[in-house]
Design a protein around this motif. Structure first.
Motif, PDB file in Angstrom:
ATOM      1  N   ALA A   1      -7.680   7.956  -6.387  1.00 46.11           N
ATOM      2  CA  ALA A   1      -6.480   7.377  -5.780  1.00 46.11           C
ATOM      3  C   ALA A   1      -5.342   8.392  -5.726  1.00 46.11           C
ATOM      4  CB  ALA A   1      -6.044   6.142  -6.570  1.00 46.11           C
ATOM      5  N   ALA A   2      -5.224   9.215  -6.763  1.00 46.44           N
ATOM      6  CA  ALA A   2      -4.185  10.247  -6.776  1.00 46.44           C
ATOM      7  C   ALA A   2      -4.434  11.279  -5.679  1.00 46.44           C
ATOM      8  CB  ALA A   2      -4.131  10.919  -8.148  1.00 46.44           C
ATOM      9  N   MET A   3      -5.692  11.658  -5.483  1.00 45.67           N
ATOM     10  CA  MET A   3      -6.029  12.600  -4.413  1.00 45.67           C
ATOM     11  C   MET A   3      -5.698  12.018  -3.046  1.00 45.67           C
ATOM     12  SD  MET A   3      -9.679  14.109  -5.738  1.00 45.67           S
ATOM     13  CE  MET A   3      -9.919  15.060  -4.242  1.00 45.67           C
ATOM     14  N   ALA A   4      -6.040  10.742  -2.851  1.00 46.90           N
ATOM     15  CA  ALA A   4      -5.780  10.103  -1.556  1.00 46.90           C
ATOM     16  C   ALA A   4      -4.284   9.949  -1.310  1.00 46.90           C
ATOM     17  CB  ALA A   4      -6.458   8.735  -1.508  1.00 46.90           C
ATOM     18  N   SER A   5      -3.503   9.706  -2.363  1.00 48.65           N
ATOM     19  CA  SER A   5      -2.066   9.549  -2.223  1.00 48.65           C
ATOM     20  C   SER A   5      -1.386  10.880  -1.922  1.00 48.65           C
ATOM     21  CB  SER A   5      -1.483   8.943  -3.497  1.00 48.65           C
ATOM     22  OG  SER A   5      -0.082   8.833  -3.422  1.00 48.65           O
ATOM     23  N   ALA A   6      -1.812  11.939  -2.603  1.00 50.74           N
ATOM     24  CA  ALA A   6      -1.202  13.252  -2.406  1.00 50.74           C
ATOM     25  C   ALA A   6      -1.643  13.902  -1.104  1.00 50.74           C
ATOM     26  CB  ALA A   6      -1.538  14.160  -3.586  1.00 50.74           C
ATOM     27  N   PHE A   7      -2.872  13.579  -0.656  1.00 53.76           N
ATOM     28  CA  PHE A   7      -3.414  14.145   0.588  1.00 53.76           C
ATOM     29  C   PHE A   7      -3.928  12.982   1.445  1.00 53.76           C
ATOM     30  CE2 PHE A   7      -3.603  17.514  -2.517  1.00 53.76           C
ATOM     31  CZ  PHE A   7      -3.192  18.634  -1.811  1.00 53.76           C
ATOM     32  N   PRO A   8      -3.012  12.278   2.138  1.00 53.67           N
ATOM     33  CA  PRO A   8      -3.390  11.052   2.849  1.00 53.67           C
ATOM     34  C   PRO A   8      -4.160  11.255   4.149  1.00 53.67           C
ATOM     35  CG  PRO A   8      -1.067  11.541   3.199  1.00 53.67           C
ATOM     36  CD  PRO A   8      -1.564  12.554   2.201  1.00 53.67           C
ATOM     37  N   SER A   9      -4.360  12.500   4.583  1.00 50.69           N
ATOM     38  CA  SER A   9      -5.062  12.734   5.850  1.00 50.69           C
ATOM     39  C   SER A   9      -6.573  12.631   5.650  1.00 50.69           C
ATOM     40  CB  SER A   9      -4.712  14.122   6.395  1.00 50.69           C
ATOM     41  OG  SER A   9      -5.118  15.128   5.482  1.00 50.69           O
TER      42      SER A   9
ATOM     43  N   VAL B   1     -12.632  -6.168 -13.731  1.00 51.68           N
ATOM     44  CA  VAL B   1     -11.426  -5.682 -14.403  1.00 51.68           C
ATOM     45  C   VAL B   1     -11.552  -4.217 -14.765  1.00 51.68           C
ATOM     46  CG1 VAL B   1     -12.217  -6.319 -16.713  1.00 51.68           C
ATOM     47  CG2 VAL B   1      -9.758  -6.183 -16.238  1.00 51.68           C
ATOM     48  N   PHE B   2     -12.771  -3.731 -14.981  1.00 49.35           N
ATOM     49  CA  PHE B   2     -12.969  -2.332 -15.325  1.00 49.35           C
ATOM     50  C   PHE B   2     -12.648  -1.459 -14.115  1.00 49.35           C
ATOM     51  CE2 PHE B   2     -16.411  -3.297 -18.733  1.00 49.35           C
ATOM     52  CZ  PHE B   2     -15.416  -3.815 -19.550  1.00 49.35           C
ATOM     53  N   GLY B   3     -11.928  -0.416 -14.349  1.00 56.37           N
ATOM     54  CA  GLY B   3     -11.596   0.493 -13.264  1.00 56.37           C
ATOM     55  C   GLY B   3     -10.268   0.200 -12.612  1.00 56.37           C
ATOM     56  N   CYS B   4      -9.636  -0.912 -12.985  1.00 59.06           N
ATOM     57  CA  CYS B   4      -8.325  -1.229 -12.411  1.00 59.06           C
ATOM     58  C   CYS B   4      -7.280  -0.261 -12.944  1.00 59.06           C
ATOM     59  CB  CYS B   4      -7.930  -2.666 -12.748  1.00 59.06           C
ATOM     60  SG  CYS B   4      -8.945  -3.916 -11.953  1.00 59.06           S
ATOM     61  N   TYR B   5      -6.529   0.316 -12.053  1.00 59.00           N
ATOM     62  CA  TYR B   5      -5.453   1.214 -12.457  1.00 59.00           C
ATOM     63  C   TYR B   5      -4.135   0.672 -11.911  1.00 59.00           C
ATOM     64  CZ  TYR B   5      -6.422   2.842  -7.715  1.00 59.00           C
ATOM     65  OH  TYR B   5      -6.639   2.895  -6.370  1.00 59.00           O
ATOM     66  N   LYS B   6      -3.054   1.084 -12.526  1.00 55.76           N
ATOM     67  CA  LYS B   6      -1.726   0.662 -12.095  1.00 55.76           C
ATOM     68  C   LYS B   6      -1.162   1.686 -11.115  1.00 55.76           C
ATOM     69  CE  LYS B   6      -0.795  -1.704 -16.454  1.00 55.76           C
ATOM     70  NZ  LYS B   6      -0.721  -3.060 -15.890  1.00 55.76           N
ATOM     71  N   PRO B   7      -0.449   1.221 -10.093  1.00 53.77           N
ATOM     72  CA  PRO B   7       0.183   2.168  -9.163  1.00 53.77           C
ATOM     73  C   PRO B   7       1.069   3.183  -9.873  1.00 53.77           C
ATOM     74  CG  PRO B   7       0.273  -0.062  -8.282  1.00 53.77           C
ATOM     75  CD  PRO B   7      -0.239  -0.179  -9.684  1.00 53.77           C
ATOM     76  N   SER B   8       1.708   2.767 -10.965  1.00 52.95           N
ATOM     77  CA  SER B   8       2.571   3.698 -11.697  1.00 52.95           C
ATOM     78  C   SER B   8       1.772   4.836 -12.320  1.00 52.95           C
ATOM     79  CB  SER B   8       3.342   2.951 -12.793  1.00 52.95           C
ATOM     80  OG  SER B   8       2.450   2.311 -13.693  1.00 52.95           O
ATOM     81  N   GLN B   9       0.523   4.570 -12.688  1.00 54.72           N
ATOM     82  CA  GLN B   9      -0.320   5.624 -13.241  1.00 54.72           C
ATOM     83  C   GLN B   9      -0.676   6.658 -12.175  1.00 54.72           C
ATOM     84  OE1 GLN B   9      -3.482   3.093 -14.688  1.00 54.72           O
ATOM     85  NE2 GLN B   9      -2.608   2.975 -16.740  1.00 54.72           N
ATOM     86  N   VAL B  10      -1.002   6.168 -10.984  1.00 52.13           N
ATOM     87  CA  VAL B  10      -1.302   7.071  -9.868  1.00 52.13           C
ATOM     88  C   VAL B  10      -0.067   7.899  -9.522  1.00 52.13           C
ATOM     89  CG1 VAL B  10      -1.988   7.211  -7.446  1.00 52.13           C
ATOM     90  CG2 VAL B  10      -3.066   5.525  -8.949  1.00 52.13           C
ATOM     91  N   GLN B  11       1.086   7.233  -9.470  1.00 51.36           N
ATOM     92  CA  GLN B  11       2.321   7.920  -9.105  1.00 51.36           C
ATOM     93  C   GLN B  11       2.676   9.004 -10.114  1.00 51.36           C
ATOM     94  OE1 GLN B  11       4.067   7.187  -6.092  1.00 51.36           O
ATOM     95  NE2 GLN B  11       4.723   9.250  -6.676  1.00 51.36           N
ATOM     96  N   LEU B  12       2.449   8.738 -11.388  1.00 54.68           N
ATOM     97  CA  LEU B  12       2.724   9.738 -12.416  1.00 54.68           C
ATOM     98  C   LEU B  12       1.886  10.991 -12.194  1.00 54.68           C
ATOM     99  CD1 LEU B  12       3.945  10.741 -15.054  1.00 54.68           C
ATOM    100  CD2 LEU B  12       2.181   9.446 -16.291  1.00 54.68           C
ATOM    101  N   ILE B  13       0.601  10.819 -11.897  1.00 54.18           N
ATOM    102  CA  ILE B  13      -0.286  11.965 -11.671  1.00 54.18           C
ATOM    103  C   ILE B  13       0.139  12.734 -10.418  1.00 54.18           C
ATOM    104  CG2 ILE B  13      -2.669  12.634 -11.167  1.00 54.18           C
ATOM    105  CD1 ILE B  13      -3.555  10.179 -12.786  1.00 54.18           C
TER     106      ILE B  13
END
Length: 247
Positions: free
Chosen positions: A162-170, A186-198
């Motif tokens: 998710a962090a890769m897709a957010s930083a490089f959305p193309s 429930v396993f694998g659920c991450y918070k948007p704030s965690q992605v944003q931090l990375i």
């Protein structure tokens, strides 16, 4: 002597080699002048691994015309044994460099061969070797404890993706990155704030070493020393995790 095209990631006689994510980041950082391009990233799961599911990323990298693959994954630190307790200690997060996936142990067992769930394919601009090394290391360092319920292999693979897709959305998406089994959804659920931090750490850390072509309105502070960022992120997460566990 190390192969030229693989920048020393593999020796001539090796089919694959495993690194800790921190070692891989240090390695990639010293070779940014000939950076590999990330073409695609697959989310794989192994349907039965000693009665447990297991997820990991398979990253396809073009190294000056030679294609390599990276397995990015998290397991507990207790010799790879899955744990039922909530805290499995400091996670063992690794990046394994492959020439051909069929030669890796994951693809040598017919009954437990990994199955691809979803794929991200990048157009221009694409992530590079240093970028995936950083995302995996940042997720590992800021969320370093293996937790059966919140920070296990499913979470690690998907928050990094998710962090890769957010930083490089193309990028284009194929398949799905959601877990199909409802009882384990429930396993694998991450918070948007965690992605944003990375992603924020990536902006601060990589802009000078490896300038990102992705346009952004955010202007990270140049007063922050990159080597301190991991420590700051760890402190931030330690504080926030107490609040997340209460929500």
């Amino acid at each position: 002597m190390a192969m030229v095209h693989t920048l020393g990631l593999l020796h001539d006689y090796e089919n694959y080699r495993q690194y800790s994510v921190q070692d891989f980041l240090r390695f990639a950082r010293t070779r940014t002048q000939v950076a590999g391009i990330v073409v695609a990233c697959d989310l794989y799961y192994i349907p039965s691994r000693s009665s447990w599911y297991h997820e990991f990323l398979l990253v396809h990298v073009d190294m000056s015309g030679e294609r390599l693959m990276l397995i990015v994954e998290r397991v507990p630190s207790n010799h790879g044994m899955q744990v039922v307790s909530s805290n499995g200690g400091v996670a063992r997060d690794t990046i394994t460099v492959l020439r051909a996936r069929q030669r890796h142990v994951y693809w040598q067992s017919t009954s437990e061969a990994p199955i691809c769930k979803g794929i991200l394919r990048w157009h221009h601009p694409s992530p590079r070797l240093l970028d995936i090394a950083f995302f995996a290391s940042a997720a590992s360092t800021t969320f370093k404890y293996y937790n059966f319920y919140t920070c296990q292999c499913y979470w690690y693979a998907r928050v990094t993706l998710a962090a890769m897709a957010s930083a490089f959305p193309s990028c284009s998406r194929e398949g799905t990155t959601s877990f199909a089994k409802k009882r384990l959804a429930v396993f694998g659920c991450y918070k948007p704030s965690q992605v944003q931090l990375i992603v924020d750490l990536h902006i601060n850390y990589c802009q000078d070493l490896h300038p990102s072509p992705v346009e952004t309105d955010r202007r990270p502070s140049r007063l922050v020393i990159p080597d301190i960022l991991f420590g700051l992120a760890t402190s931030i997460y330690s504080h926030l995790s107490k609040r997340w566990m209460m929500t």
